[in-house]
Design an enzyme around this catalytic site. Structure first.
Site, PDB file in Angstrom:
ATOM      1  N   ASP A  18       0.870  -1.060   0.059  1.00 42.17           N
ATOM      2  CA  ASP A  18      -0.005   0.129  -0.277  1.00 42.17           C
ATOM      3  C   ASP A  18       0.909   1.184   0.011  1.00 42.17           C
ATOM      4  O   ASP A  18       2.225   0.959   0.209  1.00 42.17           O
ATOM      5  CB  ASP A  18      -0.903  -0.150   1.261  1.00 42.17           C
ATOM      6  CG  ASP A  18      -1.600   1.304   1.794  1.00 42.17           C
ATOM      7  OD1 ASP A  18      -2.259   1.912   0.863  1.00 42.17           O
ATOM      8  OD2 ASP A  18      -1.132   1.809   2.754  1.00 42.17           O
ATOM      9  N   ASP A  20      -0.177   5.284   0.897  1.00 43.09           N
ATOM     10  CA  ASP A  20      -0.281   6.039   1.945  1.00 43.09           C
ATOM     11  C   ASP A  20      -0.373   5.437   3.483  1.00 43.09           C
ATOM     12  O   ASP A  20      -1.242   4.720   3.517  1.00 43.09           O
ATOM     13  CB  ASP A  20      -1.484   7.204   1.705  1.00 43.09           C
ATOM     14  CG  ASP A  20      -1.347   7.725   0.343  1.00 43.09           C
ATOM     15  OD1 ASP A  20      -2.420   7.687  -0.624  1.00 43.09           O
ATOM     16  OD2 ASP A  20      -0.470   8.525   0.124  1.00 43.09           O
ATOM     17  N   GLU A  27      -0.260  11.146   4.937  1.00 40.61           N
ATOM     18  CA  GLU A  27      -1.601  11.780   5.014  1.00 40.61           C
ATOM     19  C   GLU A  27      -1.790  13.227   5.452  1.00 40.61           C
ATOM     20  O   GLU A  27      -2.469  14.021   5.232  1.00 40.61           O
ATOM     21  CB  GLU A  27      -2.559  11.056   6.038  1.00 40.61           C
ATOM     22  CG  GLU A  27      -2.956   9.667   5.194  1.00 40.61           C
ATOM     23  CD  GLU A  27      -3.851   9.773   3.732  1.00 40.61           C
ATOM     24  OE1 GLU A  27      -4.170  10.954   3.567  1.00 40.61           O
ATOM     25  OE2 GLU A  27      -3.980   8.922   3.325  1.00 40.61           O
ATOM     26  N   GLY A  60     -10.236   7.388  -1.010  1.00 36.01           N
ATOM     27  CA  GLY A  60     -10.338   8.187  -2.108  1.00 36.01           C
ATOM     28  C   GLY A  60     -10.745   9.630  -2.076  1.00 36.01           C
ATOM     29  O   GLY A  60     -11.681  10.081  -1.253  1.00 36.01           O
ATOM     30  N   HIS A  89      -9.960  18.401  -6.780  1.00 31.60           N
ATOM     31  CA  HIS A  89      -9.090  17.171  -6.437  1.00 31.60           C
ATOM     32  C   HIS A  89      -7.922  17.330  -7.489  1.00 31.60           C
ATOM     33  O   HIS A  89      -6.921  17.013  -7.194  1.00 31.60           O
ATOM     34  CB  HIS A  89      -9.857  15.779  -6.666  1.00 31.60           C
ATOM     35  CG  HIS A  89      -9.209  14.715  -6.411  1.00 31.60           C
ATOM     36  ND1 HIS A  89      -8.321  13.722  -7.343  1.00 31.60           N
ATOM     37  CD2 HIS A  89      -8.812  14.211  -5.148  1.00 31.60           C
ATOM     38  CE1 HIS A  89      -7.904  12.908  -6.330  1.00 31.60           C
ATOM     39  NE2 HIS A  89      -7.940  13.283  -5.028  1.00 31.60           N
TER      40      HIS A  89
END
Ligand code: XBP
Ligand code: MG
Length: 243
Positions: A18, A20, A27, A60, A89
């Site tokens: 993974d 983040d 984050e 997301g 975004h």
């Protein structure tokens, strides 16, 4: 850590990372990019750490902004919201990638050493992330001088797997591209959504808690660690065999 090797289980062939919270503590940089974007778009939205921890239950960035608007600013949810969220975004991703590429977001402890051990052992490496592709490339550019992506047989991001964790889509895609059975892989994750996505794809998963997931529910994980600094490739092999 010597666990009895269950010879009926396939040997470990791949580690799926993974991004983040697992490769790096990203984050806070995401959160700052979101808040700068909201200000540029004239919104009074401001996500502090406590609120962001709750919002991270939604994987997301676009989905997270919609979930926040629905609870905190429902009048904004109308025909034009998705277009505005997409524009925000894009801007947030530009701010985030610039911040990451300027340095200051290193790999977490043990990540570089584990990648090196896995490569030296001839294991296949992959990435399965909910984040945007540009964000992954920016992190590798900053931390590995751009060499990083070449270490991975497959990098699957939000663009290739639009159904976000805990949906297993991104992990199913990685397994398909690697052409390997789930049982011959191990996923490294930091979040409940990530554990659930990996397990739904049948992949054994090991957790390294991150600043926003410490103490969360990691049911289904083989093990939970504060970080990878004391986790070796042999530990991962032993855990995957001992299941
Ligand atoms: C974590 C996420 C992402 C990031 C923000 O992804 O849920 O949404 O918080 O990135 P990972 P985007 O699976 O790597 O833990 O704004 O690009 O979504
Ligand atoms: Mg994560």
């Amino acid at each position: 850590m010597q666990a009895a090797q269950d010879r009926s289980r396939p040997p470990l062939r791949a580690i799926i990372f993974d991004v983040d919270g697992t490769l790096a503590e990203t984050e806070e940089t995401h959160r700052e990019a979101f808040n700068r974007t909201f200000a540029e778009f004239g919104l009074s939205w401001n996500w502090d750490r406590a609120l962001y921890r709750r919002l991270l239950k939604v994987s997301g960035g676009k989905e997270r902004m919609r979930a926040y608007a629905e609870q905190a600013d429902p009048d904004r949810i109308g025909d034009g919201f998705d277009a505005m969220a997409a524009a925000m975004h894009r801007r947030k991703t530009a701010l985030y990638t610039a911040a990451v590429e300027s340095g200051g977001v290193p790999f977490r402890p043990g990540v570089a050493r584990l990648i090196e051990q896995a490569r030296a052992a001839g294991l296949t490496l992959a990435v399965a992330t909910t984040t945007s592709e540009a964000n992954v490339i920016a992190l590798f550019n900053a931390v590995t001088g751009g060499e990083g992506p070449g270490w991975f047989a497959c990098i699957a991001c939000a663009e290739q797997a639009p159904r976000k964790k805990p949906d297993p889509q991104v992990y199913d895609l990685v397994l398909e591209r690697l052409g390997m059975p789930a049982e011959s892989c191990v996923a490294l994750e930091d979040s409940t959504n990530g554990v659930r996505a990996a397990r739904a794809a049948g992949i054994p998963v090991i957790v390294t808690e991150s600043i926003y997931t410490q103490g969360d529910d990691f049911t289904g994980a083989l093990a939970v660690h504060p970080d990878l600094s004391s986790v070796t490739l042999e530990d991962i092999r032993a855990l995957s065999w001992a299941r």
